[in-house]
Enzyme design. Structure first.
Site, mmCIF file in Angstrom:
data_model
loop_
_atom_site.group_PDB
_atom_site.id
_atom_site.type_symbol
_atom_site.label_atom_id
_atom_site.label_comp_id
_atom_site.label_asym_id
_atom_site.label_seq_id
_atom_site.Cartn_x
_atom_site.Cartn_y
_atom_site.Cartn_z
ATOM 1 N N ASP A 41 0.849 -1.196 0.000
ATOM 2 C CA ASP A 41 0.000 0.000 0.000
ATOM 3 C C ASP A 41 0.882 1.241 0.000
ATOM 4 O OD1 ASP A 41 -2.164 -1.710 0.531
ATOM 5 O OD2 ASP A 41 -1.932 -1.461 2.701
ATOM 6 N N ASP A 47 0.131 7.754 8.051
ATOM 7 C CA ASP A 47 0.372 6.346 8.416
ATOM 8 C C ASP A 47 1.719 6.248 9.133
ATOM 9 O OD1 ASP A 47 -1.870 4.956 7.210
ATOM 10 O OD2 ASP A 47 -0.927 5.200 5.248
ATOM 11 N N GLU A 70 1.552 -2.843 10.946
ATOM 12 C CA GLU A 70 1.181 -2.910 9.523
ATOM 13 C C GLU A 70 2.181 -2.116 8.683
ATOM 14 O OE1 GLU A 70 -2.972 -2.225 8.396
ATOM 15 O OE2 GLU A 70 -2.267 -1.085 6.680
ATOM 16 N N GLU A 71 2.755 -1.092 9.250
ATOM 17 C CA GLU A 71 3.650 -0.216 8.487
ATOM 18 C C GLU A 71 5.116 -0.629 8.562
ATOM 19 O OE1 GLU A 71 2.173 1.594 6.469
ATOM 20 O OE2 GLU A 71 0.183 1.640 7.392
ATOM 21 N N ASP A 89 -2.272 -1.971 13.922
ATOM 22 C CA ASP A 89 -2.475 -1.210 12.683
ATOM 23 C C ASP A 89 -2.549 0.248 13.134
ATOM 24 O OD1 ASP A 89 -3.371 0.100 10.452
ATOM 25 O OD2 ASP A 89 -5.035 -1.253 10.044
ATOM 26 N N LEU A 91 -3.051 3.179 11.689
ATOM 27 C CA LEU A 91 -4.121 4.065 11.222
ATOM 28 C C LEU A 91 -4.984 3.303 10.225
ATOM 29 C CD1 LEU A 91 -5.076 6.902 11.764
ATOM 30 C CD2 LEU A 91 -3.771 7.686 9.799
ATOM 31 N N ASP A 92 -5.944 2.603 10.768
ATOM 32 C CA ASP A 92 -6.810 1.805 9.904
ATOM 33 C C ASP A 92 -7.818 2.713 9.200
ATOM 34 O OD1 ASP A 92 -7.967 -0.858 9.098
ATOM 35 O OD2 ASP A 92 -9.707 0.147 9.969
ATOM 36 N N GLU A 232 -5.321 -6.842 12.572
ATOM 37 C CA GLU A 232 -6.667 -6.341 12.254
ATOM 38 C C GLU A 232 -7.715 -7.381 12.647
ATOM 39 O OE1 GLU A 232 -5.977 -3.316 8.510
ATOM 40 O OE2 GLU A 232 -6.047 -5.419 8.004
HETATM 41 P P1 AHM Z 1 -5.742 -0.049 5.764
HETATM 42 O O1 AHM Z 1 -5.296 -0.702 7.042
HETATM 43 O O2 AHM Z 1 -4.620 0.164 4.792
HETATM 44 O O3 AHM Z 1 -6.569 1.150 5.981
HETATM 45 O O4 AHM Z 1 -6.658 -1.150 4.968
HETATM 46 C C1 AHM Z 1 -7.674 -1.821 5.619
HETATM 47 C C2 AHM Z 1 -8.998 -1.258 5.230
HETATM 48 C C3 AHM Z 1 -10.043 -1.639 6.242
HETATM 49 O O5 AHM Z 1 -10.183 -0.624 7.162
HETATM 50 C C4 AHM Z 1 -11.283 -1.755 5.418
HETATM 51 O O6 AHM Z 1 -12.189 -2.655 5.961
HETATM 52 C C5 AHM Z 1 -10.742 -2.214 4.109
HETATM 53 O O7 AHM Z 1 -9.402 -1.822 4.025
HETATM 54 C C6 AHM Z 1 -11.499 -1.562 3.014
HETATM 55 O O8 AHM Z 1 -11.126 -2.119 1.820
HETATM 56 P P2 AHM Z 1 -11.972 -1.833 0.501
HETATM 57 O O9 AHM Z 1 -11.557 -0.468 0.066
HETATM 58 O O10 AHM Z 1 -11.530 -2.928 -0.411
HETATM 59 O O11 AHM Z 1 -13.432 -1.923 0.859
HETATM 60 MG MG MG Z 2 -6.110 -1.512 8.482
#
Ligand code: AHM
Ligand code: MG
Length: 283
Positions: A41, A47, A70-71, A89, A91-92, A232
């Site tokens: 990502d 983040d 996560e980072e 995680d 910043l989810d 997560e």
């Molecule tokens: P992130 O941790 O990079 O933000 O990714 C996780 C997020 C979740 O919060 C969420 O449920 C999902 O990605 C959303 O994905 P999508 O855009 O495919 O619906």
């Molecule tokens: Mg997340």
């Protein structure tokens, strides 16, 4: 239940972290960094900043053996005598900061090795109009930040047997026929769509409104789902099951049965009250 002093130290650290992250979210730079994370990502500056805030605060704790973020590509050792691994995680839902939606941080607290069976607590924070935090050892407890900068206990959270909300993740054109018909059957029964795209906020809504289903299935573009197990999926599975709900990857009896083989491993996942998870398992 009276919390042990090490757990109290961890909770206090997460409170401090939540206050700092909510501040940087209000006024920080919303732009992209030049790097990407272990899952590929693109990272936002927020983040990286959130990850630094968490790392710096958790490093102060003697009880923390290592952290997994996560980072970060790989785990980071903190204190070899510490007994807890904290997987988080930072910043989810960060892809939603540009539209000013609620996002959050997720923490899984493992005592000993990184294994779902060793989860002893899970915590998440929500940065919305208000800052909230759910802390779960025995039962999930909701706290809200007040004007004085203190997290005040609001209530213990409990899921009903059956809810009304349907939070449907994953690219719909890639849904399997069985997933599509299960989701449709809930809408046909009167369930309402609720899905922001931030797992923290979507699961927080289902939990606080008493129940429903949050799903992120396997699809051809994400054959093992998107959401990551260690920081997560498992923390939320722990919280949902302690709230009287249930979880599955679509076939197993609990997400907590899945073994963590890789730090950034993903899994299809379903969280809900018991009625909806039975529907997922039995079609
Ligand atoms: P992130 O941790 O990079 O933000 O990714 C996780 C997020 C979740 O919060 C969420 O449920 C999902 O990605 C959303 O994905 P999508 O855009 O495919 O619906
Ligand atoms: Mg997340």
């Amino acid at each position: 239940m009276q919390k042990g002093y090490k757990m109290q130290e961890i909770i206090k650290a997460v409170q401090d972290i939540a206050i700092k992250i909510s501040e940087v979210l209000k006024y920080g730079d919303l732009g992209y960094a030049t790097s990407s994370n272990a899952t590929g990502d693109t990272q936002l500056k927020l983040d990286i900043l959130s990850d630094e805030i968490i790392e710096n605060r958790l490093k102060e704790l003697k009880c923390v053996n290592s952290i997994i973020s996560e980072e970060k590509e790989s785990p980071l050792s903190i204190d070899k005598d510490g007994e807890y691994i904290i997987a988080y995680d930072p910043l989810d839902g960060s892809s939603l900061v540009d539209v000013n939606f609620a996002v959050g941080s997720i923490f899984g607290i493992y005592k000993g090795a990184l294994d779902a069976k060793n989860l002893v607590a899970a915590i998440y924070t929500v940065y919305g109009p208000r800052v909230e935090m759910v802390v779960c050892e025995d039962k999930p407890e909701l706290f809200r930040l007040d004007r004085a900068g203190e997290f005040k206990f609001i209530k213990t959270l409990q899921l009903k047997e059956k809810g009304k909300l349907n939070a449907t993740g994953g690219t719909q054109k890639g849904w399997s026929d069985s997933h599509r018909s299960m989701i449709k059957s809930l809408f046909d029964d009167g369930y309402r769509l609720r899905y922001s795209g931030a797992m923290v906020s979507d699961l927080h809504q289902v939990l606080l409104k008493g129940g429903g289903l949050f799903s992120y299935p396997a699809t051809p573009d994400a054959p093992n789902g998107k959401l990551r197990l260690a920081f997560e999926v498992l923390p939320f599975a722990y919280i949902y099951e302690k709230a009287g709900g249930a979880t599955t990857n679509g076939v197993n009896s609990s997400l907590l049965d899945i073994k963590i083989e890789q730090t950034h491993q993903t899994t299809p996942c379903y969280f809900g009250s018991k009625f909806e998870i039975d529907r997922v398992r039995n079609g």
